[in-house]
Motif scaffolding. Structure first.
Motif, short mmCIF file in Angstrom:
data_model
loop_
_atom_site.label_atom_id
_atom_site.label_comp_id
_atom_site.label_asym_id
_atom_site.label_seq_id
_atom_site.Cartn_x
_atom_site.Cartn_y
_atom_site.Cartn_z
N ARG A 74 -3.39 2.12 -7.41
CA ARG A 74 -1.97 2.47 -7.38
C ARG A 74 -1.51 2.72 -5.93
NH1 ARG A 74 -2.96 6.45 -11.93
NH2 ARG A 74 -2.65 5.26 -13.85
N VAL A 75 -2.34 3.42 -5.18
CA VAL A 75 -1.99 3.71 -3.79
C VAL A 75 -1.93 2.42 -2.97
CG1 VAL A 75 -2.80 4.84 -1.67
CG2 VAL A 75 -2.86 6.07 -3.85
N ALA A 102 1.26 -1.98 -0.31
CA ALA A 102 1.65 -3.39 -0.21
C ALA A 102 3.13 -3.58 -0.50
CB ALA A 102 0.80 -4.23 -1.16
N LYS A 103 3.66 -2.78 -1.41
CA LYS A 103 5.09 -2.88 -1.74
C LYS A 103 5.96 -2.39 -0.58
CE LYS A 103 8.45 -1.31 -5.20
NZ LYS A 103 8.62 -0.50 -6.44
N ARG A 104 5.54 -1.29 0.04
CA ARG A 104 6.32 -0.72 1.14
C ARG A 104 6.18 -1.52 2.43
NH1 ARG A 104 8.06 4.76 1.15
NH2 ARG A 104 7.92 5.72 -0.92
N PHE A 105 5.02 -2.16 2.59
CA PHE A 105 4.75 -2.88 3.83
C PHE A 105 4.31 -4.31 3.47
CE2 PHE A 105 3.83 1.61 4.40
CZ PHE A 105 4.60 1.93 5.50
N PRO A 106 5.21 -5.14 2.97
CA PRO A 106 4.84 -6.45 2.45
C PRO A 106 4.33 -7.42 3.50
CG PRO A 106 7.23 -6.21 2.54
CD PRO A 106 6.66 -4.87 2.82
N ASN A 107 4.59 -7.14 4.78
CA ASN A 107 4.12 -8.03 5.83
C ASN A 107 2.82 -7.57 6.46
OD1 ASN A 107 6.39 -9.78 5.63
ND2 ASN A 107 7.61 -8.32 6.82
N ASP A 108 2.24 -6.51 5.94
CA ASP A 108 0.97 -6.01 6.46
C ASP A 108 -0.17 -6.65 5.68
OD1 ASP A 108 -1.42 -4.02 6.51
OD2 ASP A 108 -0.13 -3.39 8.17
N VAL A 109 -0.97 -7.45 6.35
CA VAL A 109 -2.01 -8.20 5.66
C VAL A 109 -3.06 -7.28 5.07
CG1 VAL A 109 -3.32 -8.60 7.79
CG2 VAL A 109 -3.62 -10.14 5.83
N GLU A 110 -3.39 -6.20 5.75
CA GLU A 110 -4.42 -5.30 5.21
C GLU A 110 -3.95 -4.63 3.93
OE1 GLU A 110 -7.66 -3.62 7.84
OE2 GLU A 110 -5.87 -3.27 9.07
N ALA A 111 -2.68 -4.28 3.88
CA ALA A 111 -2.16 -3.67 2.65
C ALA A 111 -2.23 -4.66 1.49
CB ALA A 111 -0.73 -3.20 2.87
N ARG A 112 -1.92 -5.91 1.76
CA ARG A 112 -1.97 -6.91 0.70
C ARG A 112 -3.41 -7.18 0.26
NH1 ARG A 112 1.92 -11.82 2.33
NH2 ARG A 112 1.35 -12.44 0.19
N GLY A 172 2.80 9.61 6.45
CA GLY A 172 2.38 8.60 7.40
C GLY A 172 2.79 7.20 7.01
N GLY A 173 2.23 6.23 7.75
CA GLY A 173 2.56 4.83 7.53
C GLY A 173 1.50 4.12 6.71
N VAL A 174 1.39 2.83 6.93
CA VAL A 174 0.52 2.01 6.10
C VAL A 174 -0.94 2.40 6.25
CG1 VAL A 174 0.39 0.18 7.86
CG2 VAL A 174 -0.05 -0.35 5.46
N ARG A 175 -1.39 2.69 7.46
CA ARG A 175 -2.80 3.02 7.65
C ARG A 175 -3.16 4.31 6.92
NH1 ARG A 175 -5.17 1.35 13.59
NH2 ARG A 175 -4.81 -0.90 13.36
N ALA A 176 -2.30 5.29 6.99
CA ALA A 176 -2.58 6.55 6.30
C ALA A 176 -2.66 6.34 4.80
CB ALA A 176 -1.50 7.58 6.63
N ARG A 177 -1.82 5.49 4.26
CA ARG A 177 -1.85 5.21 2.82
C ARG A 177 -3.14 4.47 2.44
NH1 ARG A 177 3.37 5.89 0.60
NH2 ARG A 177 4.90 6.38 2.21
N LEU A 178 -3.54 3.52 3.26
CA LEU A 178 -4.76 2.79 2.96
C LEU A 178 -5.98 3.70 3.03
CD1 LEU A 178 -4.14 -0.59 4.82
CD2 LEU A 178 -3.84 -0.07 2.39
N LEU A 179 -6.00 4.59 4.00
CA LEU A 179 -7.13 5.52 4.10
C LEU A 179 -7.20 6.44 2.88
CD1 LEU A 179 -7.03 6.44 7.88
CD2 LEU A 179 -8.81 5.13 6.71
N TYR A 180 -6.05 6.85 2.38
CA TYR A 180 -6.04 7.68 1.18
C TYR A 180 -6.58 6.89 -0.01
CZ TYR A 180 -4.28 10.61 -2.64
OH TYR A 180 -4.17 11.37 -3.77
N GLY A 181 -6.18 5.64 -0.15
CA GLY A 181 -6.72 4.81 -1.21
C GLY A 181 -8.23 4.65 -1.11
N ILE A 182 -8.72 4.47 0.11
CA ILE A 182 -10.17 4.35 0.32
C ILE A 182 -10.86 5.64 -0.11
CG2 ILE A 182 -11.96 4.14 2.09
CD1 ILE A 182 -9.90 2.35 3.63
#
Length: 324
Positions: free
Chosen positions: A226-227, A232-242, A203-213
């Motif tokens: 790490r996740v 944040a590295k893959r999606f540097p313009n996504d504020v939630e990832a940062r 998946g994309g950024v949201r799926a990665r963030l949910l896994y980290g959560i």
């Protein structure tokens, strides 16, 4: 350490136990077990030290037996608990068996286990408990060993609580502005993390963030960080990832790294609720209550009615009640 400080730490320990997470407090940073033969024997604390075994979602026969033994111990049926623990040979069972015999040789047995298994979080956690309740030795050393040797475990979270009893328990959690898909939430809890991992891999950024959560919630803060960093590295313009990456770097011993990552985002994204909300969370976790309240109010005004606004309002209400 003052008597008032010792009392506060012990109260914190009892509160942690009441929250169903084993905890004790650091009574003294000095001490040691090498007292002279003429010194009076240390006075034991009343009762027994709390026992906590982080079994997660395990459902195997031994895990069920360990949970039964721990429940018997909490109820005061130490003879029955000892019998349950004696049937198993894991470190959790050995720790439980030592505690079930309290105080008869318990501390000595934990000291022996710590020498044999110095990198075991469950052993070091309970060694600190035993030292505290026996008024002998240095609990801090044991708690620090948990953080050093097993930082990616629920026991490390407890150790952090014990070393910082005046701060909120656990570590700050990243709260997303979106919900997990029903394909995950309808699963039994023990299967959800694997599902989140599978979604993150494709998946994309949201799926990665949910896994980290998910990793945060099962007591694996290092893996979660790490996740978040990878997102944040893959999606540097996504504020939630940062923001998630910054929150994942929070450390009670050294919070500057997390603030150094999150603080600049308030200039880049001054009107984004997730930035303000999570800055409030980090401020709260460092004891800066009034500054945290300001950030929570900003987050609530910036995105009224959103999940983040509701969380901000919940924090504000909790602070209000705590202050009377």
């Amino acid at each position: 350490m003052t008597a008032r400080r010792r009392i506060a730490l012990l109260v914190a320990a009892v509160a942690l136990v009441a929250a169903s997470v084993a905890a004790a407090a650091v009574l003294s940073a000095g001490g040691g077990s090498g007292s002279s033969a003429s010194a009076p024997a240390p006075k034991l604390r009343p009762g027994r030290p709390p026992l906590s075994l982080a079994l997660g979602f395990r459902t195997d026969p031994e895990a069920r037996a360990l949970a039964q033994g721990a429940a018997l111990y909490r109820r005061g049926d130490t003879a029955a608990a000892a019998a349950v623990f004696a049937r198993h040979d894991s470190l959790e069972a050995k720790v439980g068996a030592a505690f079930a015999e309290w105080p008869n040789g318990s501390l000595d047995r934990l000291e022996q286990l710590a020498k044999l298994y110095p990198d075991s979080a469950v052993v070091q956690l309970h060694l600190g408990l035993a030292r505290l309740w026996a008024n002998e030795g240095d609990p801090v050393e044991a708690w620090r060993a948990v953080l050093d040797e097993a930082p990616d475990t629920p026991y490390a979270l407890v150790a952090g609580n014990l070393l910082h009893p005046d701060l909120p328990r656990g570590l700050p959690a990243f709260i997303p502005s979106f919900s997990a898909p029903s394909s995950v939430t309808r699963l039994p809890p023990r299967r959800q993390l694997a599902a989140l991992r599978a979604e993150a891999e494709r998946g994309g950024v949201r799926a990665r963030l949910l896994y980290g959560i998910g990793l945060q919630r099962v007591g694996k803060p290092v893996s979660a960080s790490r996740v978040f960093d990878e997102a944040a590295k893959r999606f540097p313009n996504d504020v939630e990832a940062r923001v998630a990456s910054a929150v994942g770097h929070f450390d009670k011993d050294s919070p500057a790294d997390a603030f150094g990552r999150l603080g600049p985002l308030t200039r880049t994204y001054p009107d984004v609720a997730t930035v303000r909300f999570h800055l409030g969370v980090l401020l709260l976790w460092t004891g800066r209550i009034d500054e945290a309240k300001r950030q929570f109010r900003l987050a609530s005004r910036l995105q009224p009615g959103s999940p983040l606004a509701r969380e901000a309002d919940r924090y504000l209400e909790t602070i209000r009640r705590a202050r009377g």
